[in-house]
Design a protein around this motif. Structure first.
Motif, PDB file in Angstrom:
ATOM      1  N   GLY A   1     -20.273  28.449 -20.298  1.00  0.00           N
ATOM      2  CA  GLY A   1     -19.067  28.128 -21.054  1.00  0.00           C
ATOM      3  C   GLY A   1     -18.209  29.325 -21.414  1.00  0.00           C
ATOM      4  N   GLU A   2     -18.631  30.528 -21.036  1.00  0.00           N
ATOM      5  CA  GLU A   2     -17.854  31.738 -21.305  1.00  0.00           C
ATOM      6  C   GLU A   2     -17.090  32.131 -20.049  1.00  0.00           C
ATOM      7  N   ALA A   3     -16.071  32.921 -20.229  1.00  0.00           N
ATOM      8  CA  ALA A   3     -15.328  33.500 -19.106  1.00  0.00           C
ATOM      9  C   ALA A   3     -15.067  34.960 -19.435  1.00  0.00           C
ATOM     10  N   VAL A   4     -14.939  35.747 -18.404  1.00  0.00           N
ATOM     11  CA  VAL A   4     -14.709  37.179 -18.563  1.00  0.00           C
ATOM     12  C   VAL A   4     -13.691  37.594 -17.502  1.00  0.00           C
ATOM     13  N   SER A   5     -12.839  38.555 -17.822  1.00  0.00           N
ATOM     14  CA  SER A   5     -11.869  39.019 -16.823  1.00  0.00           C
ATOM     15  C   SER A   5     -12.551  40.029 -15.895  1.00  0.00           C
ATOM     16  N   TYR A   6     -11.915  40.281 -14.767  1.00  0.00           N
ATOM     17  CA  TYR A   6     -12.436  41.270 -13.831  1.00  0.00           C
ATOM     18  C   TYR A   6     -12.572  42.627 -14.527  1.00  0.00           C
ATOM     19  N   LYS A   7     -11.578  42.995 -15.320  1.00  0.00           N
ATOM     20  CA  LYS A   7     -11.615  44.275 -16.031  1.00  0.00           C
ATOM     21  C   LYS A   7     -12.734  44.299 -17.066  1.00  0.00           C
ATOM     22  N   GLN A   8     -12.896  43.201 -17.818  1.00  0.00           N
ATOM     23  CA  GLN A   8     -13.980  43.152 -18.810  1.00  0.00           C
ATOM     24  C   GLN A   8     -15.345  43.274 -18.140  1.00  0.00           C
ATOM     25  N   LEU A   9     -15.509  42.635 -16.983  1.00  0.00           N
ATOM     26  CA  LEU A   9     -16.781  42.728 -16.273  1.00  0.00           C
ATOM     27  C   LEU A   9     -16.997  44.149 -15.744  1.00  0.00           C
ATOM     28  N   ALA A  10     -15.930  44.801 -15.302  1.00  0.00           N
ATOM     29  CA  ALA A  10     -16.029  46.201 -14.871  1.00  0.00           C
ATOM     30  C   ALA A  10     -16.509  47.063 -16.041  1.00  0.00           C
ATOM     31  N   ASP A  11     -15.948  46.825 -17.238  1.00  0.00           N
ATOM     32  CA  ASP A  11     -16.385  47.549 -18.438  1.00  0.00           C
ATOM     33  C   ASP A  11     -17.866  47.307 -18.713  1.00  0.00           C
ATOM     34  N   LEU A  12     -18.277  46.039 -18.674  1.00  0.00           N
ATOM     35  CA  LEU A  12     -19.680  45.696 -18.927  1.00  0.00           C
ATOM     36  C   LEU A  12     -20.625  46.358 -17.924  1.00  0.00           C
ATOM     37  N   ALA A  13     -20.136  46.491 -16.671  1.00  0.00           N
ATOM     38  CA  ALA A  13     -20.963  47.086 -15.610  1.00  0.00           C
ATOM     39  C   ALA A  13     -20.918  48.610 -15.616  1.00  0.00           C
ATOM     40  N   GLY A  14     -20.120  49.193 -16.521  1.00  0.00           N
ATOM     41  CA  GLY A  14     -20.137  50.639 -16.675  1.00  0.00           C
ATOM     42  C   GLY A  14     -19.037  51.409 -15.984  1.00  0.00           C
ATOM     43  N   ASN A  15     -18.023  50.743 -15.427  1.00  0.00           N
ATOM     44  CA  ASN A  15     -16.923  51.453 -14.784  1.00  0.00           C
ATOM     45  C   ASN A  15     -15.622  50.712 -15.068  1.00  0.00           C
ATOM     46  N   SER A  16     -14.960  51.097 -16.145  1.00  0.00           N
ATOM     47  CA  SER A  16     -13.783  50.376 -16.623  1.00  0.00           C
ATOM     48  C   SER A  16     -12.610  50.384 -15.639  1.00  0.00           C
ATOM     49  N   ARG A  17     -12.630  51.278 -14.655  1.00  0.00           N
ATOM     50  CA  ARG A  17     -11.516  51.354 -13.701  1.00  0.00           C
ATOM     51  C   ARG A  17     -11.837  50.645 -12.384  1.00  0.00           C
ATOM     52  N   ALA A  18     -12.871  49.824 -12.375  1.00  0.00           N
ATOM     53  CA  ALA A  18     -13.320  49.220 -11.117  1.00  0.00           C
ATOM     54  C   ALA A  18     -13.059  47.714 -11.036  1.00  0.00           C
ATOM     55  N   ALA A  19     -11.962  47.243 -11.622  1.00  0.00           N
ATOM     56  CA  ALA A  19     -11.671  45.807 -11.601  1.00  0.00           C
ATOM     57  C   ALA A  19     -11.542  45.273 -10.170  1.00  0.00           C
ATOM     58  N   ARG A  20     -10.939  46.062  -9.283  1.00  0.00           N
ATOM     59  CA  ARG A  20     -10.809  45.623  -7.884  1.00  0.00           C
ATOM     60  C   ARG A  20     -12.180  45.536  -7.219  1.00  0.00           C
ATOM     61  N   ALA A  21     -13.049  46.482  -7.515  1.00  0.00           N
ATOM     62  CA  ALA A  21     -14.409  46.458  -6.954  1.00  0.00           C
ATOM     63  C   ALA A  21     -15.179  45.245  -7.474  1.00  0.00           C
ATOM     64  N   VAL A  22     -14.901  44.855  -8.712  1.00  0.00           N
ATOM     65  CA  VAL A  22     -15.522  43.645  -9.264  1.00  0.00           C
ATOM     66  C   VAL A  22     -15.063  42.432  -8.449  1.00  0.00           C
ATOM     67  N   GLY A  23     -13.789  42.379  -8.101  1.00  0.00           N
ATOM     68  CA  GLY A  23     -13.290  41.292  -7.253  1.00  0.00           C
ATOM     69  C   GLY A  23     -14.018  41.243  -5.923  1.00  0.00           C
ATOM     70  N   GLY A  24     -14.267  42.416  -5.333  1.00  0.00           N
ATOM     71  CA  GLY A  24     -15.025  42.481  -4.083  1.00  0.00           C
ATOM     72  C   GLY A  24     -16.457  41.991  -4.264  1.00  0.00           C
ATOM     73  N   ALA A  25     -17.061  42.337  -5.401  1.00  0.00           N
ATOM     74  CA  ALA A  25     -18.427  41.881  -5.689  1.00  0.00           C
ATOM     75  C   ALA A  25     -18.465  40.361  -5.815  1.00  0.00           C
ATOM     76  N   MET A  26     -17.438  39.791  -6.432  1.00  0.00           N
ATOM     77  CA  MET A  26     -17.401  38.333  -6.587  1.00  0.00           C
ATOM     78  C   MET A  26     -17.281  37.661  -5.217  1.00  0.00           C
TER      79      MET A  26
END
Length: 197
Positions: free
Chosen positions: A125-150
């Protein structure tokens, strides 16, 4: 469905053979093809949805329509988890996750880190943005890489890449199509609201 031998790479041992088995689960979002072996789940293939399922239909209709009679334990766990997800999503918290046996989830990489962070930290029931997930994963500037991971997530729904949305609040893209992503998010939101009462 017949089983087949598949080469899988384990982190330290190199290539190994495993006997892959496949099952097809008829779910409210269509037929999910799940593959795995004695070691773990390999992948879940999503169908493309052309229309949203009718909410009035009972979501508990989730049955195996193809597959061998005897399943490896990881496939049994994966099926039990998915059936619970579609009928009573809150039950998934009390079920053991199936082990995973896909090279992407075995070798050290940012993608693996992102997927495990998503699985561990973003709840039903939660949602997180690509940037927020990048922050959680330890690299706040990796939002695009998070998209690739998805995009490369081999175990969708169980590893909930549908919970990752754009910073604007738009749902963003999804391997099963935007209709499926919308349905999954709505399904979880309804369940979360039921639990709040």
């Amino acid at each position: 469905m017949a089983s087949r031998l598949v080469s899988k790479v384990t982190p330290k041992e190199g290539p190994s053979q495993c006997e892959e088995k496949r099952v097809v689960l008829v779910s409210p979002v269509g037929k999910l093809e799940i593959s795995g072996c004695e070691t773990g789940l390999h992948e879940i293939k999503l169908p493309k949805m052309s229309k949203l399922p009718n909410r009035a239909e009972p979501s508990a209709t989730c049955e195996v329509c193809e597959g061998p009679e005897e399943l490896p334990v990881p496939l049994e766990r994966g099926l039990a988890w998915l059936q619970a997800y579609f009928s009573e999503p809150a039950m998934t918290d009390s079920l053991p996750l199936p082990p995973f046996h896909h090279p992407l989830l075995l070798r050290d990489s940012f993608t693996k880190q992102v997927l495990w962070t998503l699985l561990r930290d973003v709840k039903l029931g939660e949602a997180v943005s690509y940037k927020q997930l990048a922050d959680l994963a330890g690299n706040s500037r990796a939002a695009r890489a998070v998209g690739g991971a998805m995009r490369s997530n081999p175990i969708p729904i169980i590893i909930p890449c549908h919970r990752v949305i754009c910073s604007s609040g738009q749902s963003g893209n999804y391997g099963g199509g935007n209709l499926m992503k919308e349905w999954l998010l709505s399904h979880e939101k309804l369940q979360k609201e039921k639990l709040a009462y």
